[in-house]
Design a protein around this motif. Structure first.
Motif, short mmCIF file in Angstrom:
data_model
loop_
_atom_site.label_atom_id
_atom_site.label_comp_id
_atom_site.label_asym_id
_atom_site.label_seq_id
_atom_site.Cartn_x
_atom_site.Cartn_y
_atom_site.Cartn_z
N ALA A 22 0.73 -0.96 -0.23
CA ALA A 22 0.28 -0.26 0.17
C ALA A 22 1.36 0.79 0.14
O ALA A 22 1.64 1.14 0.72
CB ALA A 22 -1.13 0.39 1.12
N ILE A 23 0.44 2.39 -0.49
CA ILE A 23 1.08 3.35 -1.27
C ILE A 23 0.01 4.85 -1.21
O ILE A 23 -1.22 5.23 -1.66
CB ILE A 23 1.86 3.77 -2.14
N LEU A 24 -0.22 5.52 0.21
CA LEU A 24 -1.50 6.06 0.48
C LEU A 24 0.00 8.04 0.23
O LEU A 24 0.60 8.10 1.02
CB LEU A 24 -1.71 6.65 1.73
N GLY A 25 -1.02 9.00 0.23
CA GLY A 25 -0.06 10.13 -0.87
C GLY A 25 -0.74 10.81 0.79
O GLY A 25 -0.90 10.22 2.19
N GLU A 26 -0.71 12.14 -0.20
CA GLU A 26 -0.74 13.04 1.55
C GLU A 26 -2.25 13.18 1.66
O GLU A 26 -3.01 13.16 1.29
CB GLU A 26 -0.48 14.16 1.11
N SER A 27 -2.69 13.35 3.16
CA SER A 27 -3.45 13.96 3.99
C SER A 27 -4.54 12.74 2.76
O SER A 27 -6.31 13.13 2.91
CB SER A 27 -4.17 15.15 2.86
N VAL A 28 -4.41 11.47 3.36
CA VAL A 28 -4.97 10.19 2.49
C VAL A 28 -6.27 9.63 4.37
O VAL A 28 -5.69 9.72 5.21
CB VAL A 28 -5.03 9.14 2.22
N GLN A 29 -7.53 9.35 3.92
CA GLN A 29 -8.19 8.68 4.84
C GLN A 29 -8.26 8.06 4.92
O GLN A 29 -9.02 7.66 3.74
CB GLN A 29 -9.30 9.45 5.07
N VAL A 30 -8.39 6.44 5.72
CA VAL A 30 -8.88 4.96 5.71
C VAL A 30 -9.28 5.12 7.14
O VAL A 30 -8.63 5.07 8.20
CB VAL A 30 -7.98 4.23 5.23
N SER A 31 -10.59 4.74 7.09
CA SER A 31 -11.26 4.49 7.87
C SER A 31 -11.32 3.06 8.76
O SER A 31 -11.69 3.01 9.91
CB SER A 31 -13.11 4.36 7.92
N GLY A 32 -10.85 2.05 8.05
CA GLY A 32 -10.59 1.29 9.05
C GLY A 32 -9.05 0.82 8.85
O GLY A 32 -7.86 1.55 9.09
N ASP A 33 -8.58 -0.54 8.81
CA ASP A 33 -7.89 -1.28 9.59
C ASP A 33 -6.78 -1.61 7.38
O ASP A 33 -7.19 -1.83 6.77
CB ASP A 33 -7.69 -2.47 9.52
N LEU A 34 -5.81 -1.26 8.26
CA LEU A 34 -4.59 -1.05 6.79
C LEU A 34 -3.93 -2.31 7.19
O LEU A 34 -2.74 -2.68 7.40
CB LEU A 34 -3.89 0.32 6.15
N THR A 35 -3.60 -3.50 5.99
CA THR A 35 -3.39 -4.41 5.73
C THR A 35 -2.67 -5.07 5.20
O THR A 35 -3.36 -5.29 3.80
CB THR A 35 -4.27 -6.01 6.75
N THR A 36 -0.84 -5.43 5.15
CA THR A 36 -0.75 -5.77 3.94
C THR A 36 0.47 -7.28 4.62
O THR A 36 0.55 -7.27 5.25
CB THR A 36 0.31 -3.92 3.38
N THR A 37 0.60 -7.49 3.03
CA THR A 37 1.72 -8.51 3.36
C THR A 37 3.42 -8.16 2.41
O THR A 37 4.55 -8.80 3.62
CB THR A 37 1.52 -10.09 2.41
N SER A 38 3.62 -6.59 2.21
CA SER A 38 4.60 -6.28 1.25
C SER A 38 4.76 -4.65 2.20
O SER A 38 4.15 -4.68 3.33
CB SER A 38 4.94 -6.35 -0.13
N GLU A 39 4.82 -4.07 1.42
CA GLU A 39 5.98 -2.50 2.62
C GLU A 39 4.32 -1.38 2.46
O GLU A 39 3.39 -2.00 1.50
CB GLU A 39 6.77 -2.03 1.11
N VAL A 40 4.06 -0.43 3.56
CA VAL A 40 3.06 0.34 3.76
C VAL A 40 3.87 0.82 4.13
O VAL A 40 4.82 1.96 4.68
CB VAL A 40 2.68 -0.08 5.28
N ARG A 41 3.19 2.60 2.62
CA ARG A 41 4.34 4.12 2.94
C ARG A 41 3.60 4.91 2.64
O ARG A 41 2.01 4.40 2.19
CB ARG A 41 4.92 4.28 1.41
N ILE A 42 3.00 5.67 4.18
CA ILE A 42 1.79 6.65 4.39
C ILE A 42 2.04 8.15 4.67
O ILE A 42 3.27 8.21 5.16
CB ILE A 42 0.82 6.10 5.90
N ASP A 43 1.80 8.91 4.05
CA ASP A 43 3.00 9.78 3.54
C ASP A 43 2.34 11.59 4.71
O ASP A 43 1.50 10.46 5.16
CB ASP A 43 2.16 10.99 1.99
N THR A 44 2.42 12.29 5.16
CA THR A 44 2.23 12.96 6.04
C THR A 44 1.00 13.50 5.98
O THR A 44 -0.33 13.36 4.84
CB THR A 44 2.93 14.26 5.43
N LEU A 45 0.23 13.80 7.03
CA LEU A 45 -0.92 14.13 7.91
C LEU A 45 -2.25 12.99 7.13
O LEU A 45 -3.47 12.78 7.98
CB LEU A 45 -1.46 15.86 6.61
N SER A 46 -2.08 12.25 6.48
CA SER A 46 -2.67 10.68 6.72
C SER A 46 -3.00 10.32 7.60
O SER A 46 -2.78 10.28 8.79
CB SER A 46 -2.42 9.69 5.78
#
Length: 296
Positions: A40-64
């Motif tokens: 998962a790659i999430l950009g800036e100021s992204v909102q995800v209401s539930g869990d974020l589950t991955t088998t590989s890398e996670v990248r979450i940008d600022t203010l998310s």
């Protein structure tokens, strides 16, 4: 990143979007689900209401903001001012920025580095921009070739990534994107789709309607539990079942497709008919396609 891409076999469950490959979410988007994916790659100021589950890398940008927990079997890169309402569980290394809020604490089995990690695409952009400023065109070309011919990169993209463009909204009620939306095969989706144009593969079920300003193309053996509305053309292939109405300027529909509601087409309605004929020369069966034009 301008278009919504939902790859094959994507499923929208009660609380999660389940994707076989990776997920890339553009900045300022709101995903009213949890996400289960390979990466998962999430950009800036992204909102995800539930869990974020991955088998590989996670990248979450600022203010998310993540409404649940973040769990990964690999490494995690968390930008500055990110908020995680649940727990952060990382089986690899954790690269975390300043002022990150994690309500239920974190567990990291690898190295922990506190800094502000630069997203990969931003780093590549800055690197290539500097090469161009220095006039090193050959080095830029070489870098791009190495980047896009990397076998590991190609393998990591299989079987396809879900791409959510900037400023999109995905919830149980609606899937709202600013440009084109493309849906793959064998998907199960929930929500009324609003986009500039739309296409769908085969064997997909959508519990919702489709509304666009431009063309809509629906493949084979799909089930759509709602209306289809376009200001231009709608094309519906065989064995597809539309449980609502179809309204467009022009409608092209296979004779084996089914529409339960009314079909409105000021520009005309065309039925595509397939008759199986025998090709004596090649001893093979081929399809003979004929269009019948009905003025409405």
């Amino acid at each position: 990143m301008k278009n919504l891409v939902i790859p094959d076999n994507t499923k929208m469950e009660e609380h999660n979007i389940v994707v076989d490959g990776g997920v890339i979410v553009g900045s300022h988007s709101n995903i009213n689900y949890g996400i289960i994916a390979n990466s998962a790659i999430l950009g800036e100021s992204v909102q995800v209401s539930g869990d974020l589950t991955t088998t590989s890398e996670v990248r979450i940008d600022t203010l998310s903001k993540i409404g649940g927990s973040v769990k990964t079997d690999s490494n995690a890169y968390i930008g500055e001012l990110v908020s995680i309402n649940g727990k952060l569980i990382v089986n690899g290394d954790l690269d975390v920025g300043n002022n990150v809020k994690i309500n239920d604490g974190f567990v990291a089995k690898g190295w922990i580095m506190v800094r502000n990690p630069i997203p990969v695409m931003v780093y590549l952009f800055l690197y290539i921009s500097e090469l161009l400023r220095l006039g090193k065109d050959e080095e830029v070309e070489k870098a791009l070739e190495e980047l896009f011919e990397d076998e590991e990169l190609e393998e990591s993209m299989e079987p396809g990534a879900m791409v959510v463009p900037n400023s999109s909204r995905i919830s149980m009620d609606s899937i709202h994107v600013p440009a084109h939306a493309s849906i793959g095969n064998n998907c199960r989706l929930i929500g009324n789709i609003r986009s500039s144009s739309f296409d769908m593969g085969d064997d997909t079920t959508l519990y919702g309607s489709i509304r666009t300003h431009n063309d809509i193309t629906i493949g084979k053996n799909n089930n759509i539990h709602g209306n289809i509305v376009s200001k231009k053309n709608v094309t519906i292939d065989k064995e597809t079942h539309i449980l609502g109405e179809v309204s467009a300027n022009t409608i092209f529909i296979h004779e084996n497709a089914r529409v339960d509601g009314l079909m409105r087409a000021p520009g005309g309605l065309s039925f595509k008919r397939e008759d199986e004929i025998e090709n004596t020369k090649d001893d093979e069966d081929t399809d003979k396609k004929e269009l019948i034009k009905l003025d409405i």
